[in-house]
Write a protein that holds these residues in place. Structure first.
Motif, PDB file in Angstrom:
ATOM      1  N   ASP A  31      43.610  25.918  38.312  1.00  0.00           N
ATOM      2  CA  ASP A  31      42.921  26.189  39.569  1.00  0.00           C
ATOM      3  C   ASP A  31      42.603  27.680  39.554  1.00  0.00           C
ATOM      4  O   ASP A  31      43.375  28.508  40.040  1.00  0.00           O
ATOM      5  N   ASN A  32      41.471  28.018  38.945  1.00  0.00           N
ATOM      6  CA  ASN A  32      41.148  29.424  38.734  1.00  0.00           C
ATOM      7  C   ASN A  32      40.809  30.165  40.018  1.00  0.00           C
ATOM      8  O   ASN A  32      41.000  31.384  40.101  1.00  0.00           O
ATOM      9  N   VAL A  33      40.326  29.446  41.009  1.00  0.00           N
ATOM     10  CA  VAL A  33      40.093  30.073  42.315  1.00  0.00           C
ATOM     11  C   VAL A  33      41.433  30.530  42.896  1.00  0.00           C
ATOM     12  O   VAL A  33      41.598  31.687  43.310  1.00  0.00           O
ATOM     13  N   GLN A  34      42.411  29.631  42.907  1.00  0.00           N
ATOM     14  CA  GLN A  34      43.725  29.956  43.458  1.00  0.00           C
ATOM     15  C   GLN A  34      44.429  31.025  42.617  1.00  0.00           C
ATOM     16  O   GLN A  34      45.100  31.912  43.155  1.00  0.00           O
ATOM     17  N   ALA A  35      44.281  30.951  41.300  1.00  0.00           N
ATOM     18  CA  ALA A  35      44.933  31.932  40.424  1.00  0.00           C
ATOM     19  C   ALA A  35      44.434  33.339  40.708  1.00  0.00           C
ATOM     20  O   ALA A  35      45.231  34.288  40.818  1.00  0.00           O
ATOM     21  N   ALA A  36      43.129  33.512  40.845  1.00  0.00           N
ATOM     22  CA  ALA A  36      42.582  34.837  41.145  1.00  0.00           C
ATOM     23  C   ALA A  36      42.906  35.254  42.573  1.00  0.00           C
ATOM     24  O   ALA A  36      43.126  36.445  42.853  1.00  0.00           O
ATOM     25  N   TYR A  37      42.930  34.302  43.484  1.00  0.00           N
ATOM     26  CA  TYR A  37      43.336  34.571  44.875  1.00  0.00           C
ATOM     27  C   TYR A  37      44.762  35.111  44.893  1.00  0.00           C
ATOM     28  O   TYR A  37      45.066  36.106  45.564  1.00  0.00           O
ATOM     29  N   ASP A  38      45.665  34.473  44.141  1.00  0.00           N
ATOM     30  CA  ASP A  38      47.060  34.912  44.091  1.00  0.00           C
ATOM     31  C   ASP A  38      47.177  36.295  43.462  1.00  0.00           C
ATOM     32  O   ASP A  38      47.951  37.138  43.937  1.00  0.00           O
ATOM     33  N   ALA A  39      46.439  36.528  42.378  1.00  0.00           N
ATOM     34  CA  ALA A  39      46.488  37.829  41.707  1.00  0.00           C
ATOM     35  C   ALA A  39      46.007  38.946  42.634  1.00  0.00           C
ATOM     36  O   ALA A  39      46.621  40.016  42.716  1.00  0.00           O
ATOM     37  N   THR A  40      44.902  38.694  43.345  1.00  0.00           N
ATOM     38  CA  THR A  40      44.360  39.699  44.261  1.00  0.00           C
ATOM     39  C   THR A  40      45.297  39.924  45.440  1.00  0.00           C
ATOM     40  O   THR A  40      45.529  41.076  45.859  1.00  0.00           O
ATOM     41  N   ASN A  41      45.862  38.852  45.959  1.00  0.00           N
ATOM     42  CA  ASN A  41      46.800  38.988  47.080  1.00  0.00           C
ATOM     43  C   ASN A  41      48.055  39.748  46.679  1.00  0.00           C
ATOM     44  O   ASN A  41      48.674  40.425  47.516  1.00  0.00           O
ATOM     45  N   HIS A  42      48.461  39.649  45.424  1.00  0.00           N
ATOM     46  CA  HIS A  42      49.603  40.435  44.954  1.00  0.00           C
ATOM     47  C   HIS A  42      49.297  41.923  45.077  1.00  0.00           C
ATOM     48  O   HIS A  42      50.145  42.711  45.526  1.00  0.00           O
ATOM     49  N   LEU A  43      48.088  42.317  44.675  1.00  0.00           N
ATOM     50  CA  LEU A  43      47.697  43.723  44.802  1.00  0.00           C
ATOM     51  C   LEU A  43      47.616  44.143  46.262  1.00  0.00           C
ATOM     52  O   LEU A  43      48.027  45.254  46.638  1.00  0.00           O
ATOM     53  N   ILE A  44      47.094  43.263  47.103  1.00  0.00           N
ATOM     54  CA  ILE A  44      47.006  43.559  48.539  1.00  0.00           C
ATOM     55  C   ILE A  44      48.399  43.746  49.128  1.00  0.00           C
ATOM     56  O   ILE A  44      48.647  44.655  49.944  1.00  0.00           O
ATOM     57  N   ALA A  45      49.352  42.913  48.709  1.00  0.00           N
ATOM     58  CA  ALA A  45      50.731  43.019  49.190  1.00  0.00           C
ATOM     59  C   ALA A  45      51.381  44.327  48.758  1.00  0.00           C
ATOM     60  O   ALA A  45      52.330  44.800  49.406  1.00  0.00           O
ATOM     61  N   GLN A  46      50.865  44.927  47.674  1.00  0.00           N
ATOM     62  CA  GLN A  46      51.373  46.222  47.227  1.00  0.00           C
ATOM     63  C   GLN A  46      50.718  47.384  47.971  1.00  0.00           C
ATOM     64  O   GLN A  46      50.980  48.542  47.673  1.00  0.00           O
ATOM     65  N   GLY A  47      49.862  47.046  48.939  1.00  0.00           N
ATOM     66  CA  GLY A  47      49.219  48.070  49.751  1.00  0.00           C
ATOM     67  C   GLY A  47      47.871  48.524  49.235  1.00  0.00           C
ATOM     68  O   GLY A  47      47.286  49.476  49.774  1.00  0.00           O
ATOM     69  N   GLN A  48      47.333  47.857  48.229  1.00  0.00           N
ATOM     70  CA  GLN A  48      46.037  48.248  47.672  1.00  0.00           C
ATOM     71  C   GLN A  48      44.903  47.807  48.600  1.00  0.00           C
ATOM     72  O   GLN A  48      44.906  46.700  49.117  1.00  0.00           O
ATOM     73  N   LYS A  49      43.930  48.699  48.779  1.00  0.00           N
ATOM     74  CA  LYS A  49      42.794  48.405  49.661  1.00  0.00           C
ATOM     75  C   LYS A  49      41.450  48.515  48.943  1.00  0.00           C
ATOM     76  O   LYS A  49      40.452  47.991  49.425  1.00  0.00           O
ATOM     77  N   ARG A  50      41.407  49.190  47.810  1.00  0.00           N
ATOM     78  CA  ARG A  50      40.171  49.319  47.039  1.00  0.00           C
ATOM     79  C   ARG A  50      40.397  48.609  45.700  1.00  0.00           C
ATOM     80  O   ARG A  50      40.929  49.199  44.760  1.00  0.00           O
ATOM     81  N   ILE A  51      39.988  47.344  45.641  1.00  0.00           N
ATOM     82  CA  ILE A  51      40.312  46.489  44.494  1.00  0.00           C
ATOM     83  C   ILE A  51      39.031  46.061  43.788  1.00  0.00           C
ATOM     84  O   ILE A  51      38.150  45.439  44.394  1.00  0.00           O
ATOM     85  N   GLY A  52      38.933  46.378  42.513  1.00  0.00           N
ATOM     86  CA  GLY A  52      37.772  45.996  41.712  1.00  0.00           C
ATOM     87  C   GLY A  52      38.058  44.788  40.846  1.00  0.00           C
ATOM     88  O   GLY A  52      39.176  44.268  40.811  1.00  0.00           O
ATOM     89  N   PHE A  53      37.019  44.337  40.118  1.00  0.00           N
ATOM     90  CA  PHE A  53      37.141  43.132  39.296  1.00  0.00           C
ATOM     91  C   PHE A  53      36.398  43.347  37.987  1.00  0.00           C
ATOM     92  O   PHE A  53      35.196  43.636  37.985  1.00  0.00           O
ATOM     93  N   VAL A  54      37.115  43.207  36.861  1.00  0.00           N
ATOM     94  CA  VAL A  54      36.494  43.258  35.537  1.00  0.00           C
ATOM     95  C   VAL A  54      36.366  41.815  35.074  1.00  0.00           C
ATOM     96  O   VAL A  54      37.361  41.164  34.761  1.00  0.00           O
ATOM     97  N   SER A  55      35.157  41.291  35.024  1.00  0.00           N
ATOM     98  CA  SER A  55      34.944  39.858  34.839  1.00  0.00           C
ATOM     99  C   SER A  55      34.550  39.518  33.406  1.00  0.00           C
ATOM    100  O   SER A  55      34.303  40.397  32.575  1.00  0.00           O
ATOM    101  N   GLY A  56      34.477  38.199  33.132  1.00  0.00           N
ATOM    102  CA  GLY A  56      33.888  37.701  31.900  1.00  0.00           C
ATOM    103  C   GLY A  56      32.428  37.377  32.154  1.00  0.00           C
ATOM    104  O   GLY A  56      31.878  37.703  33.224  1.00  0.00           O
ATOM    105  N   PRO A  57      31.766  36.733  31.194  1.00  0.00           N
ATOM    106  CA  PRO A  57      30.363  36.350  31.386  1.00  0.00           C
ATOM    107  C   PRO A  57      30.203  35.484  32.641  1.00  0.00           C
ATOM    108  O   PRO A  57      30.911  34.498  32.815  1.00  0.00           O
TER     109      PRO A  57
END
Length: 344
Positions: free
Chosen positions: A165-191
């Motif tokens: 479930d790649n939507v949920q996996a990326a949601y969880d990864a991003t929320n982990h950063l948010i829980a660490q107090g991060q507010k400016r979060i970028g994304f390095v993607s694939g094709p």
């Protein structure tokens, strides 16, 4: 004296036709009978003539894995070694061989698949990626060739596939950063034409939206699944007037390039930029600092997909779409608490 199929049948207390079915992995043969017959075959030193068998049954006992780009480039990413390890484990256990094939572009890949299928050289295929409007999937469906996709089809709901479930996996990864107090979060993607990239982008964007955090085009960089791609992305993404302080990276090998690029630009991890990646390959915990990564069950993806193809060949009913669970493995690269306790 040469051991025959009748010798095996007599010793095992079954009919020669039952021995033949065991050799063919017939689904109606019980596991106990199959085990018993195979033990007798090994004891007597009986080896079935697979070439003769293939001529009679019109099977090759060979499964092809179609590589989505030149092999020398693809195999620079350790994710695929683990994926193929899972595929091989299942095929070897079932008495099948693996053929790896591909092309330097999408047209060459289609030509390769067409040659393998219409030449009768394989019994089934595994596809390692799903693209939008993929002509290979359209061709395989038309030819009624057993195949499974690692990922999900963007065009067909009923394509046999094994995925996270790649939507949920990326949601969880991003929320982990948010829980660490991060507010400016970028994304390095694939094709971006790949289903996996699109799904992970969706999960990332959803997490930002729910936290009322900005999604900025300049903080998103498309690339390939290569170290060099992550390295090059940093020159672009960190040159923004207000660069991100955290990054979700599509793949661990890409993240290695991100680490290299950030270090050359003078950024510290995680003090200046926190990182979360995907795949949890063995090397991800050996970097400095170790990388937080989403474990997607890479071995299980390959094992389950090849199992699915074998069941289709045997005409056993399958679940068309299977989801392998993911888990976030937290390490130093993303932890605010670590950053606070490392001297500047």
């Amino acid at each position: 004296m040469t051991v025959t199929i009748k010798d095996v049948a007599k010793k095992a207390g079954v009919s020669p036709s039952t021995v033949s079915r065991v050799i063919a992995d017939h689904p109606r043969i019980s596991a106990e009978t199959s085990r018993k017959v195979k033990e007798i075959m090994e004891e007597l030193g009986y080896h079935p003539n697979l070439m003769a068998k293939s001529l009679v049954s019109r099977t090759t006992r060979t499964i092809a894995v179609i590589l989505p780009k030149p092999a020398e480039e693809l195999l620079l990413n350790f994710f695929f070694y683990e994926l193929i390890r899972g595929v091989l484990a299942q095929l070897t256990r079932s008495g099948y061989d693996l053929l790896m094939a591909g092309g330097s572009n999408e047209q060459e890949e289609l030509e390769t698949v067409t040659r393998l299928v219409r030449g009768g050289r394989i019994d089934g295929l595994l596809l390692l990626y799903s693209r939008s409007s993929d002509p290979i999937i359209t061709f395989l469906r038309k030819e009624k060739m057993p195949f499974a996709l690692i990922g999900r089809s963007l065009d067909y709901e009923d394509v046999p596939s094994v995925d996270n479930d790649n939507v949920q996996a990326a949601y969880d990864a991003t929320n982990h950063l948010i829980a660490q107090g991060q507010k400016r979060i970028g994304f390095v993607s694939g094709p971006t034409k790949l289903a996996m990239t699109q799904d992970r982008m969706t999960g990332y964007a959803r997490a930002l939206a729910e936290a009322d955090l900005p999604f900025k085009e300049g903080w998103v960089v498309e690339g390939e699944f290569l170290l060099e791609s992550g390295y090059r992305a940093m020159a672009s993404i960190m040159s923004q007037p207000e660069p991100p302080t955290a990054l979700v990276v599509i793949d661990d090998v890409v993240a290695f390039g991100v680490l290299k690029g950030l270090a050359e630009l003078g950024y510290r991890i995680p003090q200046d930029v926190a990182i979360v990646s995907f795949n949890n390959i063995a090397l991800s915990e050996l970097t400095m600092p170790p990388i937080t990564s989403v474990d997607v069950g890479t071995y299980q993806l390959g094992y389950t997909a090849s199992q699915m193809v074998l069941r289709m060949i045997q005409q056993v009913e399958i679940t068309a779409r299977q989801i392998i669970p993911h888990r976030l493995v937290v390490r130093e690269s993303s932890l605010r608490t670590v950053a606070q306790h490392i001297p500047s």
